[in-house]
Design a protein around this motif. Structure first.
Motif, short mmCIF file in Angstrom:
data_model
loop_
_atom_site.label_atom_id
_atom_site.label_comp_id
_atom_site.label_asym_id
_atom_site.label_seq_id
_atom_site.Cartn_x
_atom_site.Cartn_y
_atom_site.Cartn_z
N SER A 359 0.83 -1.21 0.00
CA SER A 359 0.00 0.00 0.00
C SER A 359 0.87 1.25 0.00
O SER A 359 0.44 2.30 -0.49
CB SER A 359 -0.93 0.00 1.21
N ARG A 360 2.05 1.15 0.57
CA ARG A 360 3.00 2.27 0.51
C ARG A 360 4.40 1.73 0.73
O ARG A 360 4.60 0.63 1.24
CB ARG A 360 2.66 3.32 1.56
N ASP A 410 4.31 11.97 0.08
CA ASP A 410 3.42 11.32 -0.88
C ASP A 410 4.18 10.27 -1.71
O ASP A 410 3.64 9.18 -1.99
CB ASP A 410 2.81 12.38 -1.80
N GLY A 413 4.39 7.28 0.22
CA GLY A 413 3.09 6.76 0.63
C GLY A 413 2.72 7.06 2.06
O GLY A 413 1.77 6.49 2.60
N PRO A 415 0.83 8.68 4.85
CA PRO A 415 -0.48 9.34 4.72
C PRO A 415 -0.65 10.64 5.51
O PRO A 415 -1.48 11.46 5.15
CB PRO A 415 -1.45 8.27 5.24
N TYR A 416 0.13 10.81 6.59
CA TYR A 416 -0.06 12.00 7.44
C TYR A 416 1.21 12.86 7.45
O TYR A 416 2.33 12.33 7.53
CB TYR A 416 -0.37 11.60 8.88
N ASN A 434 -4.08 14.76 6.74
CA ASN A 434 -4.18 13.52 5.98
C ASN A 434 -4.06 13.92 4.51
O ASN A 434 -4.99 14.50 3.93
CB ASN A 434 -5.53 12.85 6.24
N VAL A 436 -4.07 12.19 1.95
CA VAL A 436 -4.89 11.39 1.03
C VAL A 436 -6.27 12.04 0.89
O VAL A 436 -6.78 12.22 -0.22
CB VAL A 436 -5.03 9.94 1.54
N THR A 437 -6.87 12.44 2.03
CA THR A 437 -8.21 13.03 2.01
C THR A 437 -8.19 14.55 1.99
O THR A 437 -9.18 15.19 1.64
CB THR A 437 -9.01 12.58 3.25
N VAL A 454 -5.85 3.66 7.58
CA VAL A 454 -4.90 4.50 6.83
C VAL A 454 -3.48 4.28 7.33
O VAL A 454 -2.52 4.28 6.56
CB VAL A 454 -5.30 5.98 6.94
#
Length: 467
Positions: A359-360, A410, A413, A415-416, A434, A436-437, A454
């Protein structure tokens, strides 16, 4: 390594691919330990005298030389030189003998380690690769119930890997005593040779194997045909297996009171037990397949090969068997049974065929930003507090523009991104975003919790999240 300097057969996974490999290792270890196996690691080298007598794989051994000895190797017999181990069973046999007084028997061990073989590299086959083994070693004797228990443990382990894109696995079992007794009943003497040629059936086909049996093993056309008949014998259960085997022996004049038949029957009874007991515990997981022979000479009883549904080109991904004479000390023998997964081959399949991916890249869930290098200590302090609470955290490598720091997170990967408060403003608070969002909120390193989904670094199969 410099571009263009890669070596064929010596894989180096990218960081994201290494995540997949590590998840596979962790999963296998968990299953092995759930079944009471104990982890060990052995040295990479063994004496040539130990490595050279283990069958055709002996031809693929990498021998070691010190730089000052290059060119003088011919002065030292191969038996006295050191070589890289080509499997984990030979080192285990030596390990057991050397540490017998310190081990509890039966000794159940798991081992996940690199091995080396100088064979031709191809997709899924490497010269340097990782194997994952389980073995049970007895002191003087070893009950045959382990010959059904170990393949079932491996089936459980392979079943646990299905969430990473692995198809269903089926263990194909045979017994060398059964095969040897039948061959001797036919009048053949080069038993090891016949076993090695029969082991090539899936690779080169029946016609070529028949030619090899006649040309290399001294078999007549009738004897070669009988060997192939045995290899093609199938049965749904132990009783049917015994019935069909007896019919085959009768057709070829092998008397039931002969030594050859008695030997074969010992192997048949064990194989029937394995098939029937496995069917009771996990139906369809283990089947009788009398063409399974295994090319290594040290197997003396049950032998196993494991195949994946719909992946015939991959060949066997887990193999092994019973060995009674590999480890000994004086009159004391340490019989064993074990199976080995070609872990690197599985990982290659998962990555390139099943589409497994991380995933990352980074295990970190948070990247703490650095406003300027003078404030790096404050960012490190925040990271320390998060880590102390079990939250994987990295710190930005430089006090670059904020956009570059977010871009760095990023790319990995992460996320925060954590924004430290302005220390000159007593009203300011830390904030975390976050990326991603796009959500951003105030946060305290002593209490903030990331979203559990996440935050986890996972392995995904074509969009389906795995462990």
């Amino acid at each position: 390594m410099a571009k263009g300097a890669s070596l064929s057969g010596f894989p180096e996974w990218l960081p994201s691919e290494r995540v997949v490999e590590q998840r596979v290792i962790d999963t296998l270890r968990k299953v092995f330990e759930l079944n009471g196996f104990i982890g060990i690691e052995t040295r990479a080298v063994e004496p040539g005298s130990s490595l050279l007598k283990k069958g055709e794989t002996s031809k693929e051994i990498y021998l070691l030389s010190r730089l000052q000895e290059v060119g003088q190797e011919n002065d030292t017999p191969v038996e006295d030189r050191l070589g890289l181990h080509f499997d984990l069973t030979v080192p285990l046999s030596r390990y057991v003998v050397e540490h017998a007084n310190d081990l509890a028997f039966p000794f159940k061990r798991w081992q996940i380690q690199k091995v080396w073989r100088g064979e031709r590299p191809q997709e899924g086959r490497f010269r340097e690769f990782v194997q994952a083994d389980i073995d049970v070693i007895g002191n003087g004797e070893l009950p045959d119930h382990y010959e059904v228990e170990l393949p079932l443990v491996m089936v459980s382990a392979l079943e646990a890997l299905r969430e990473f894109g692995l198809p269903k696995a089926t263990v194909h079992a045979n017994n060398r005593k059964l095969s040897e007794g039948f061959y001797r009943g036919l009048g053949l003497n080069d038993i090891e040779g016949v076993l090695r040629e029969i082991d090539k059936l899936d690779k080169i086909g029946a016609d070529e194997v028949a030619k090899l049996l006649i040309g290399e093993c001294g078999a007549s056309e009738a004897q070669a045909a009988a060997c192939l008949e045995l290899a093609n014998l199938t049965a749904a259960n132990g009783a049917e297996l015994a019935e069909r085997f007896d019919a085959l022996c009768a057709a070829h004049g092998i008397a039931t009171d002969s030594d050859a038949y008695v030997l074969a029957r010992q192997g048949l009874d064990t194989l029937a037990m394995i098939v029937d007991e496995a069917a009771r515990i996990r139906p369809g997981s283990v089947i009788a397949d009398l063409k399974i022979a295994r090319g290594l000479d040290y197997y003396t009883g049950s032998v196993y090969e494991t195949f994946l549904d719909g992946a015939a080109s991959l060949g066997s991904i887990c193999s092994g068997g019973r060995y009674d004479n590999l480890a000994s000390q004086g009159n004391r023998k340490y019989p064993g049974v074990g199976l080995s997964i070609g872990l690197s081959r599985l990982v290659s399949y998962m990555l390139h065929t099943a589409g497994a991916k991380a995933s990352r890249i980074s295990p970190a869930a948070v990247l703490v930003a650095v406003w300027n290098e003078e404030d790096r200590a404050a960012s490190n302090e925040i990271a320390g507090r998060l880590r102390a609470r079990g939250i994987a955290t990295d710190v930005a490598p430089t006090a670059a523009k904020l956009g570059k720091q977010i871009k760095y997170a990023d790319k990995l990967g992460i996320p925060y991104v954590w924004f430290p408060a302005d220390r000159s403003d007593p009203e300011a608070v830390d904030e975390v975003k976050n990326i991603v969002t796009g959500d951003q909120e105030p946060a305290d390193a002593k209490s903030w919790e990331p979203d559990t989904l996440v935050a986890r670094q996972t392995v995904e199969i074509q969009g389906v999240e795995a462990a």
